[in-house]
Design a protein around this motif. Structure first.
Motif, PDB file in Angstrom:
ATOM      1  N   THR A   1      -1.738  -4.453  14.728  1.00  0.00           N
ATOM      2  CA  THR A   1      -2.965  -3.827  14.135  1.00  0.00           C
ATOM      3  C   THR A   1      -3.871  -5.052  13.892  1.00  0.00           C
ATOM      4  O   THR A   1      -3.599  -6.142  14.006  1.00  0.00           O
TER       5      THR A   1
ATOM      6  N   TYR B   1      -6.646  -6.477  11.297  1.00  0.00           N
ATOM      7  CA  TYR B   1      -7.640  -6.251   9.919  1.00  0.00           C
ATOM      8  C   TYR B   1      -8.211  -7.553   9.470  1.00  0.00           C
ATOM      9  O   TYR B   1      -7.786  -8.646   9.622  1.00  0.00           O
TER      10      TYR B   1
ATOM     11  N   GLN C   1       2.208  -4.830  11.292  1.00  0.00           N
ATOM     12  CA  GLN C   1       2.292  -3.866  10.198  1.00  0.00           C
ATOM     13  C   GLN C   1       3.677  -3.381  10.082  1.00  0.00           C
ATOM     14  O   GLN C   1       3.986  -2.773  11.269  1.00  0.00           O
TER      15      GLN C   1
ATOM     16  N   ASP D   1       5.789  -0.257   8.233  1.00  0.00           N
ATOM     17  CA  ASP D   1       5.674   0.925   7.243  1.00  0.00           C
ATOM     18  C   ASP D   1       7.112   1.089   7.223  1.00  0.00           C
ATOM     19  O   ASP D   1       7.915   1.692   8.012  1.00  0.00           O
TER      20      ASP D   1
ATOM     21  N   LYS E   1       9.122   4.013   4.704  1.00  0.00           N
ATOM     22  CA  LYS E   1       9.415   5.133   3.953  1.00  0.00           C
ATOM     23  C   LYS E   1      10.777   5.238   3.255  1.00  0.00           C
ATOM     24  O   LYS E   1      11.760   5.354   4.154  1.00  0.00           O
TER      25      LYS E   1
ATOM     26  N   THR F   1       5.550 -11.706   0.170  1.00  0.00           N
ATOM     27  CA  THR F   1       4.631 -11.423   1.112  1.00  0.00           C
ATOM     28  C   THR F   1       3.245 -12.073   0.934  1.00  0.00           C
ATOM     29  O   THR F   1       2.664 -12.495   2.066  1.00  0.00           O
TER      30      THR F   1
ATOM     31  N   GLU G   1       1.382  -3.171   0.159  1.00  0.00           N
ATOM     32  CA  GLU G   1       0.872  -2.193  -0.403  1.00  0.00           C
ATOM     33  C   GLU G   1       1.756  -1.122  -0.414  1.00  0.00           C
ATOM     34  O   GLU G   1       2.926  -1.017   0.260  1.00  0.00           O
TER      35      GLU G   1
ATOM     36  N   GLU H   1       2.467   3.235  -1.396  1.00  0.00           N
ATOM     37  CA  GLU H   1       1.894   4.466  -1.974  1.00  0.00           C
ATOM     38  C   GLU H   1       3.143   5.452  -2.306  1.00  0.00           C
ATOM     39  O   GLU H   1       3.908   5.301  -1.748  1.00  0.00           O
TER      40      GLU H   1
ATOM     41  N   LEU I   1       5.754   4.790   0.260  1.00  0.00           N
ATOM     42  CA  LEU I   1       5.688   4.381   1.526  1.00  0.00           C
ATOM     43  C   LEU I   1       4.909   2.861   1.559  1.00  0.00           C
ATOM     44  O   LEU I   1       3.973   2.825   1.032  1.00  0.00           O
TER      45      LEU I   1
ATOM     46  N   SER J   1       3.543  -0.526   3.089  1.00  0.00           N
ATOM     47  CA  SER J   1       2.863  -0.973   4.264  1.00  0.00           C
ATOM     48  C   SER J   1       2.772  -2.452   4.088  1.00  0.00           C
ATOM     49  O   SER J   1       2.182  -2.989   3.051  1.00  0.00           O
TER      50      SER J   1
ATOM     51  N   LYS K   1       1.809  -5.961   5.840  1.00  0.00           N
ATOM     52  CA  LYS K   1       0.803  -6.809   7.040  1.00  0.00           C
ATOM     53  C   LYS K   1       1.457  -8.208   7.054  1.00  0.00           C
ATOM     54  O   LYS K   1       0.953  -8.840   6.241  1.00  0.00           O
TER      55      LYS K   1
END
Length: 746
Positions: A675, A677, A684, A686, A688, A714, A722, A724, A736, A738, A740
Motif C-alpha cells: 500500500t 501511505y 500492510q 491485516d 483478524k 512497531t 492500529e 479496531e 482487526l 493493521s 504498516k
C-alpha cells in the motif's frame, strides 16, 4: 514502477516551476541587487545549500570508502569551496560600486558547471558499477586528496592565469565547449540515477534529476549569454540556486527517512536548514534595495540589553549542558559547554568595549568574533570526534574546576587577540578597515555552518527518528552564528549590522521556549518511566503470581491417580501454555523496560513473509496445535521491509492476546498487501483475531501488555500500528490489527 512515476511527476512539476519562478524573480519581482554585499549573500547562501549534501557525502565516505562516495564527495565539496571563495572575494570590492560581469566571468561559470557535471557523472556511473558488481573496489589512499584538490586547482589556475589572457573569440569557443561538456554530464547523471533506484547513499531520483536538468538549463542560458544580450547571467545564477536547493533535498530527505524520521519531519529539517541560510541573504537583498538610510543612530542601551541577555542565555545553556551528563554520560557535550561559555564571554566583552570607547576607539571590534569563530570550529571538530569515538577509557569526566580553567584560557586567548589587534591598529592606522578580518570571519562561519550540517546528520544517523538533545543545542547555536555572516560585510550601526543584532535578539527570545520544551519533555519521560515501573511491579505481583498458582494447581492435579487420561493430557497442555504465557510476559516486560534501546536498534532489509511464517512455527511449538487455526495469505513471497529481530515478537504478542479469549479452535486470519501511505511505500499486515473484551479485563493483563509491546515495537521500526474492535456473538470481542511497515525499495 511506482517510484519511477513519482520521480517523473516531481520532474514535470519542479523543473517548469523553478524556471518560471526564476523568470519572475529577476523580472517583475526585481529581486536582483548588484551591490557587493548582495553578491556576498548570494554566494554565501549557495555555499551553505551545497554544504548540506556535501556533509552527507563526507559522512558516507567516512562510513564506506567506495569510489562512488569519493566521486560524490569531490563533486559536492568543489562548488562549496568555490562559492565560499567567491563570497570572500566580493568583500574586497568597493562597497559603493556595482558588480559588472565580463565575458571571462561567464566562461569561468561555464567551466565550474563543466567540472561539476563531470564529477557528478563520475559518481553516478560509479553507482551503476556498484549496483552491477557485488565486490566494490576501495579507492587508493592517494586518490582521495587528488580527486578533492585537482578540480579546485584546475579551476583556480584557468580562472586566474588563463582566462584573462585569451581573446574574445577564444573565450566564445571555450564557453561553447564547456557548455557542451556541462549539459552532457548532467544528462548522463540523470539517466544513471533514474536507472538505479537503490543507491548508496540514498538519493531521491525526482529531486536529483530536477536539479541536474536545471543545471543543464543554466549552462544553456550561460552559453546564450555570450552570444545574445536577450538573456542575462542573473537568470542562469537563479537557476543554479534552485538546483543546489533541490540537490540538498535529493540527498538530505532520503538520508533522514532511512535514519528513521517521518517523511514530514525529514522535509522539515532540510527545509529548515535551507531557510536558515536563506535568511541573511534575503535580509541583505531587502536592505540593499530599500530606499531607507543605511546608517542608523547608535543605541548603546539596546545593544547592551541584547548582548547581556545573550550572555545570560549562553551561560544558562552551558550550565544545563554541564548538569545533563551528570545523569547520562555524554562526552560530546563538553565541547559545547566551552562553545556557549565563549559566546557568553564575548557578549560581555563587546558590551564592555563599547561602553568604554577609550579601550577600543575603533568601535565594535571584529577580532573577538574571529577568534571565537576559529575556536568554535575547533571545538565542533572535537565534538564530532567524541561523538564517533567517545573516550570511554577515561574513568572520570572533567570536573567543574577543569572546565572553568579551560574556559578561562579560551577567554584569555580572545582578550589577547583583541589586545594585539588594537595595538597593531594604533601603531598602523592604515590597516583599519582592511577586509581581511571580515573575510576571515565570513569564511570561518560558513565552514562552521557546514560543520553544523555534518553534525546534524551525524546525530540523526543513529537516532532512529528520535532527535537527541544535542541536535536541538546545535540548531540553537546557529542563532549565534548567523549574525556573524551579516557582520562580516556590514559595519557597526548600519542597517545590516542592526539586523544581525535583531537575529541575536530573536535567539534570545526563543531560548526560554527551547529550555521550557526540553524541560517538559524530560519531565514527561520521567513520569512515563514511573508509570511503567508501577505497571511492571503490578504485573510481576499479579500476573506472574497467577501463572505460578495455575502451574502449581496443574502439577497437583497431574500428581493425582484419579484423573482420567484425557483430562491429564488437557492439564499438561494447560501447564505448557501457562509456562509459555509466563515466558512471553517476561519477554515483554524486558522489551518495554528497554524502550530507549529499541529506538536505536539498527534496521536491516527483512523478508516479511519468512518472519511471519517463523513466528507461526514458534507459536505452534510453544502452545501446540489446535488452540488457534491461523490462515495466512500473502500477495507476494518476497515482501521486504526495514526491520530487525523484534519483528517476530509483534506477531507473537497478537497471537498470545487471541489465546486469552479461551475458545479452542478459534480462527485467526493474516493478510499481506502493498500500500501507499503519506507518499511512501508500505507493506500492510491485516490480522483478524478474537480478544478479551474490556469488561473481562481488570487493569493491565498480559494480553494488554503484549499489545502495548507490539505497538511500541512497531513504532521502533518506523511503522504504524492500529487496532479496531467489533462485536461478536460470544463473550469475546473481535479485533482487526493493521500494521504498516516501510518497504525497503522506497
Amino acid at each position: 514502477m511506482r517510484g519511477i512515476r513519482r520521480a517523473l511527476m516531481k520532474i514535470l512539476v519542479l523543473v517548469p516551476l523553478a524556471i518560471f519562478a526564476s523568470v519572475v524573480a529577476i523580472g517583475p519581482g526585481n529581486l536582483v541587487s548588484y551591490a557587493p554585499a548582495a553578491r556576498v549573500g548570494v554566494h554565501s547562501v549557495i555555499a551553505f545549500w551545497i554544504s548540506i549534501p556535501t556533509a552527507l557525502g563526507v559522512l558516507a565516505f567516512q562510513e564506506k570508502r567506495s569510489q562512488t562516495n569519493l566521486w560524490l564527495m569531490s563533486a559536492l565539496s568543489f562548488p562549496m569551496v568555490v562559492h565560499i571563495g567567491s563570497a570572500a572575494l566580493n568583500l574586497f570590492r568597493d562597497p559603493e560600486s556595482l558588480i559588472i560581469r565580463a565575458l571571462p566571468d561567464t566562461v569561468s561559470d561555464m567551466f565550474e558547471l563543466a567540472l561539476l557535471s563531470t564529477l557528478l557523472a563520475g559518481a553516478c556511473v560509479s553507482i551503476g558499477r556498484d549496483s552491477d558488481n557485488q565486490e566494490q573496489k576501495i579507492p587508493a589512499l592517494l586518490l582521495t586528496p587528488i580527486l578533492l584538490l585537482i578540480p579546485l586547482t584546475i579551476f583556480g589556475g584557468i580562472w586566474i592565469l588563463v582566462l584573462p589572457l585569451l581573446t574574445f573569440e577564444s573565450l566564445i569557443a571555450l564557453s561553447s565547449l564547456f557548455g557542451i561538456i556541462a549539459v552532457s554530464g548532467f544528462l548522463v547523471s540523470s539517466v544513471f540515477v533514474l536507472r538505479f533506484r537503490d543507491t548508496e547513499p540514498p538519493i531521491d531520483a525526482g529531486f536529483f534529476v530536477s536539479s541536474t536538468l536545471l543545471f543543464a538549463a543554466s549552462g544553456i542560458a550561460l552559453m546564450l549569454t555570450a552570444f545574445t544580450p536577450l538573456l542575462n547571467w542573473e537568470f542562469a545564477e537563479t537557476l543554479q540556486m534552485a538546483s543546489y536547493l533541490l540537490l540538498a533535498l535529493a540527498l538530505g530527505v532520503p538520508f533522514l527517512k532511512r535514519a528513521g524520521f517521518r517523511r514530514r519531519t525529514a522535509y522539515g529539517i532540510i527545509i529548515g536548514l535551507i531557510l536558515m541560510a536563506y535568511l541573511p541573504f534575503l535580509i541583505t537583498i531587502v536592505i540593499e534595495s530599500s530606499p531607507l538610510p543605511l546608517e542608523i543612530p547608535p543605541n548603546l542601551l539596546a545593544y547592551s540589553i541584547i548582548h547581556i541577555g545573550a550572555a545570560s542565555l549562553s551561560a544558562m545553556m552551558a550550565i544545563l549542558l554541564y548538569i545533563y551528563p551528570k545523569n547520562k554520560t555524554s562526552w560530546n557535550q563538553y565541547p559545547l559547554i566551552y562553545v556557549f561559555g565563549m559566546w557568553c564571554g564575548i557578549a560581555i566583552i563587546q558590551v564592555f568595549l563599547l561602553l568604554f570607547p577609550s579601550i577600543a576607539p575603533l568601535g565594535e571590534p571584529i577580532t573577538p568574533y574571529n577568534v571565537v569563530s576559529l575556536l568554535t570550529f575547533g571545538l565542533l571538530y572535537l565534538f564530532v570526534i567524541w561523538t564517533k569515538h567517545p573516550p570511554i577509557d577515561r574513568e572520570e569526566t572533567p570536573s567543574l574546576f577543569r572546565l572553568a580553567l579551560g574556559l578561562t584560557g579560551l577567554i584569555t586567548a580572545i582578550i589577547a587577540g583583541e589586545a594585539i589587534n588594537q595595538l597593531v591598529l594604533i601603531s598602523n592606522p592604515s590597516l583599519s578597515g582592511n577586509p581581511a578580518s571580515n573575510t576571515l570571519i565570513l569564511v570561518t562561519n560558513l565552514f562552521i555552518m557546514f560543520a553544523f550540517a555534518y553534525i546534524i546528520f551525524l546525530l540523526s544517523e543513529d537516532s532512529n527518528g528520535e532527535a537527541p538533545v544535542e541536535l536541538y543545542v546545535i540548531l540553537f547555536l546557529a542563532m549565534w552564528i548567523l549574525p556573524n555572516i551579516l557582520k562580516s560585510y556590514y559595519t557597526i550601526w548600519t542597517a545590516g549590522w542592526w539586523v544581525s543584532e535583531f537575529l541575536l535578539f530573536i535567539g534570545l527570545l526563543s531560548g526560554p521556549l527551547v529550555f521550557t520544551w526540553l524541560y517538559v519533555r524530560t519531565m514527561h519521560e520521567v513520569e512515563e518511566s514511573h508509570r511503567r515501573a508501577n505497571m511492571y511491579a503490578d504485573l510481576l505481583m499479579h500476573d506472574v503470581s497467577n501463572y505460578n498458582q495455575m502451574m502449581m494447581m496443574s502439577m497437583e492435579l497431574l500428581g493425582s491417580h484419579e484423573i482420567p487420561e484425557e483430562q491429564r493430557t488437557r492439564l499438561a497442555d494447560d501447564g505448557r501454555q501457562v509456562i509459555s504465557f509466563s515466558e512471553q510476559l517476561i519477554s515483554n516486560v524486558r522489551l518495554l523496560s528497554e524502550a530507549e534501546q529499541l529506538k536505536t536498534t539498527e534496521l536491516q532489509p527483512t523478508n516479511l513473509v519468512h518472519t511471519i511464517v517463523g513466528a507461526l512455527d514458534l507459536f505452534t511449538r510453544r502452545i501446540g496445535t489446535g488452540e488457534l487455526i491461523v490462515e495466512f495469505q500473502a500477495e507476494e513471497s518476497q515482501a521486504s521491509v526495514m526491520a530487525n529481530d523484534l519483528l517476530a515478537h509483534i506477531f507473537l504478542n497478537i497471537l498470545y492476546s487471541a489465546l486469552e479469549c479461551r475458545i479452542r479452535g478459534e480462527t485467526v486470519t493474516i493478510g499481506l498487501h502493498e500500500t501507499e501511505y503519506s507518499g511512501e511505500n508500505f507493506w500492510q499486515i491485516d490480522i483478524k483475531a478474537p480478544g478479551r473484551s474490556e469488561e473481562q479485563e481488570e487493569g493491565f493483563s498480559s494480553g494488554t501488555l503484549g499489545l502495548l509491546a507490539a505497538r511500541l515495537m512497531t513504532e521502533s521500526l518506523n511503522g504504524y500500528f492500529e487496532m479496531e474492535t467489533f462485536a461478536r456473538t460470544d463473550i469475546c470481542e473481535g479485533r482487526l490489527f493493521s500494521i504498516k511497515l516501510r518497504a525497503t525499495n522506497d
